[in-house]
Design an enzyme around this catalytic site. Sequence first.
Site, mmCIF file in Angstrom:
data_model
loop_
_atom_site.group_PDB
_atom_site.id
_atom_site.type_symbol
_atom_site.label_atom_id
_atom_site.label_comp_id
_atom_site.label_asym_id
_atom_site.label_seq_id
_atom_site.Cartn_x
_atom_site.Cartn_y
_atom_site.Cartn_z
ATOM 1 N N ASP A 8 26.097 -29.738 -34.652
ATOM 2 C CA ASP A 8 26.033 -29.756 -33.284
ATOM 3 C C ASP A 8 27.550 -29.830 -32.866
ATOM 4 O O ASP A 8 28.495 -29.525 -33.611
ATOM 5 C CB ASP A 8 25.517 -31.227 -32.835
ATOM 6 C CG ASP A 8 25.032 -31.187 -31.342
ATOM 7 O OD1 ASP A 8 25.272 -30.143 -30.740
ATOM 8 O OD2 ASP A 8 24.268 -32.150 -31.013
ATOM 9 N N ASP B 143 18.270 -27.927 -25.301
ATOM 10 C CA ASP B 143 17.912 -29.308 -25.278
ATOM 11 C C ASP B 143 16.907 -29.623 -24.297
ATOM 12 O O ASP B 143 16.194 -30.673 -24.139
ATOM 13 C CB ASP B 143 19.095 -30.269 -24.866
ATOM 14 C CG ASP B 143 20.058 -30.511 -25.764
ATOM 15 O OD1 ASP B 143 19.694 -30.375 -27.097
ATOM 16 O OD2 ASP B 143 21.032 -31.409 -25.710
HETATM 17 C C1 GLA Z 1 23.107 -32.553 -28.498
HETATM 18 C C2 GLA Z 1 21.958 -31.977 -29.328
HETATM 19 C C3 GLA Z 1 20.544 -32.664 -29.275
HETATM 20 C C4 GLA Z 1 20.866 -34.012 -29.994
HETATM 21 C C5 GLA Z 1 21.983 -34.891 -29.560
HETATM 22 C C6 GLA Z 1 22.405 -35.896 -30.236
HETATM 23 O O1 GLA Z 1 22.810 -32.785 -27.142
HETATM 24 O O2 GLA Z 1 21.596 -30.818 -28.541
HETATM 25 O O3 GLA Z 1 19.467 -31.953 -29.667
HETATM 26 O O4 GLA Z 1 21.101 -33.824 -31.305
HETATM 27 O O5 GLA Z 1 23.254 -33.918 -29.146
HETATM 28 O O6 GLA Z 1 23.504 -36.638 -29.846
#
Ligand code: GLA
EC number: 3.2.1.22
Length: 700
Positions: free
Chosen positions: A436, A502
Amino acid sequence: MVLELADGSLPVVRHWGTDLGELSTDDLSALTTAGRVAFFDSPFDVADAVPVLPEHARAWIGRPGVEGSRAGRHWSPVFRTTGPALASTTPDGTQRVVVRAADVAAYLEIELEIELHPGGLLRLRSTLTSTGGEDYVVGAVRHTLPVPEQADELLDFTGRHTYERIPQRQPFPAGVHSREVRTGRTGLDAVHLLCAGEPGFEARHGQVWAVHLGWSGNQQTYAERLHNGARLLGSGEALEHGEVRLSPGQSCTTPWMYAAHGTGLDEVTARFHAWLRSRPHAPTRPRPVTLNTWEAVYFGQSLERLTELADLGAEVGAERFVLDDGWFDGRRDDTTSLGDWTVSPDVWPDGLGPLIDHVHGLGMEFGLWVEPEMVSQDSDLARAHPEWLFAAGGRRGLDSRQQQVLDLGHPDAYAHVRDQLLDLLRTHEIAYLKWDHNRYLNDAGHAPGGEAGVRAHTLAAYRLMDELVAAQPGLEIESCAGGGGRVDLGVMERCVRVWASDCIDPLERQQIQRWTMALLPPGWVGTHVGSPRAHTTGRRHDLSFRAGTAIWGHLGIEWDLTSASPEEREELASWVAFHKAHRALLHEGVVVNGDHHDEAVRVHGVVSPDRDRALYSVAAVARPHTTGPGRVRLPGLDPARRYRVGVPSPGATPVLEGRGVVPWTREGLVLPGVVLTEVGLPMLPLLPEHSHLISAEETR
Ligand code: GLA
């Protein structure tokens, strides 16, 4: 592409577009001569086309290809070739041209590489070298490709968190339409593809020319039109002042600019897909159905809860279990502990071993979420090494999601995080990292001096991924950045999946996936089935629409299955089984999109490479505008072959408006490809925010 390599100058593109077939040497030189149009209203006494690195000294009055100076001098280089162009064909059929040139007076040399992949994807990059004098401070090295006058409409993309890849169209304006990234990552609002095409071009019609920069740091991608009619698409890294300073003998290499032409966007897409599928690291084994814990438990991790989730995941057919954020050190919410990549003794008193063993016992692989480039101010790492955090001008940048960026341009910071990750990989059987990247790298200065640091960081992030994969062959990395914020062909040289967004609301996903897959093949795009109520939008959808949207990519589940009813889990298991049965077609097929007359209807599909099978999705993303449902045409089939079409329903039967049962959906129907593609099938009366499948199989 017809490339002119003549009279000592940098290459000039005389044609980029439809394949002209074999042309004789005479034809080629006539084509070149014909390309030298007179500038009847030109301020210059010469008229010529623009080299791929445009030069002011050659009558170009727009953005130059190379910008930079030595304390104000040598800012307008003009390159003369230093030898014949080197042309070769690599074993995979890629045609490659290397041109070396120099501006002796400016102490600069350039090596330009141009490659045309057999699938039709073109790419270019350059290496600029300073050969003497004072340091040369590079401002930009940009490549351009000309497009013809009929390319009068632009398409590119924007977006934001949970809403990536929003297309925007406009007439090709005079001047520069430039999309710039100064956030140190490709961006949730990334340009993605910049396309110029014949007005009204769509998936199946209209010529289109498209470019994409394979780079995850600061960048600009632009379309430029001058009053003399010249039209270009270009791109390059966006460098901050002084970010690249070349002492004599030093070089810098640009990212690759990728480009493709096609009749219809689907053809452009096919060229990008063929390229990625041919890369050495392209996955050869089926993409494992993934269970991701994030929207199931968020930070509420415990061995008991996650083993239960793993049991249910395995029951519905998951093959990989990914433990998301919250497993390390003091990370009980998103305010703390990024940078401290050791397993939390509070949440995991016996380490991750028991969970990993359990997951393996169920026949699934284990994957882990990490965010190696980030650091919380509240972390042991930030307390021990504040000098490793980005800080321009002696001040730390603004927090974003309570986090800062670890400057991987610091060798010690790099070594520290690399060793922590290697240790994790050595001590646990981890097949997969979800990588990430949640904070921008804007205002990113390298401490203590504060020099701009995005370029060095981006290269170091790539190197870190490469080192981990080299240390653990077979390790797969997913590129995530708050969802789809790092989707580009630079990071995809080392990653095999992106987290597209997301947002897993299937209605939003219809668009997000459509456009993410305009660049990346379906098997490289993470597509998950979420809970009945989407967490990011609050909308509710039937499982048939959630799963009917998710099966089109690298399928995953991101839903607290302990809250699902046995019937829901059974239906989910049918969708997973359907996906597995068809995943070779879903992942390796040719992606096709229907140009449906009604915006409320989305038709897309995949056709097997030898066109004997196809699968389509028909989705009502709103209430159809037209009275009467109209017809659905199925693109990509062989017009001369006959296909049996049906409506497979892995879960419950599709939810249709009214009571009508269409007879052929039960018994199937055989029609020639030409009828299915040109006339189409009567559309089933779908309720809004529902979808159904259509299968087509060749029959003799
Ligand atoms: C980001 C990612 C999510 C998740 C969160 C965890 O927003 O895109 O899929 O992994 O972080 O904090």
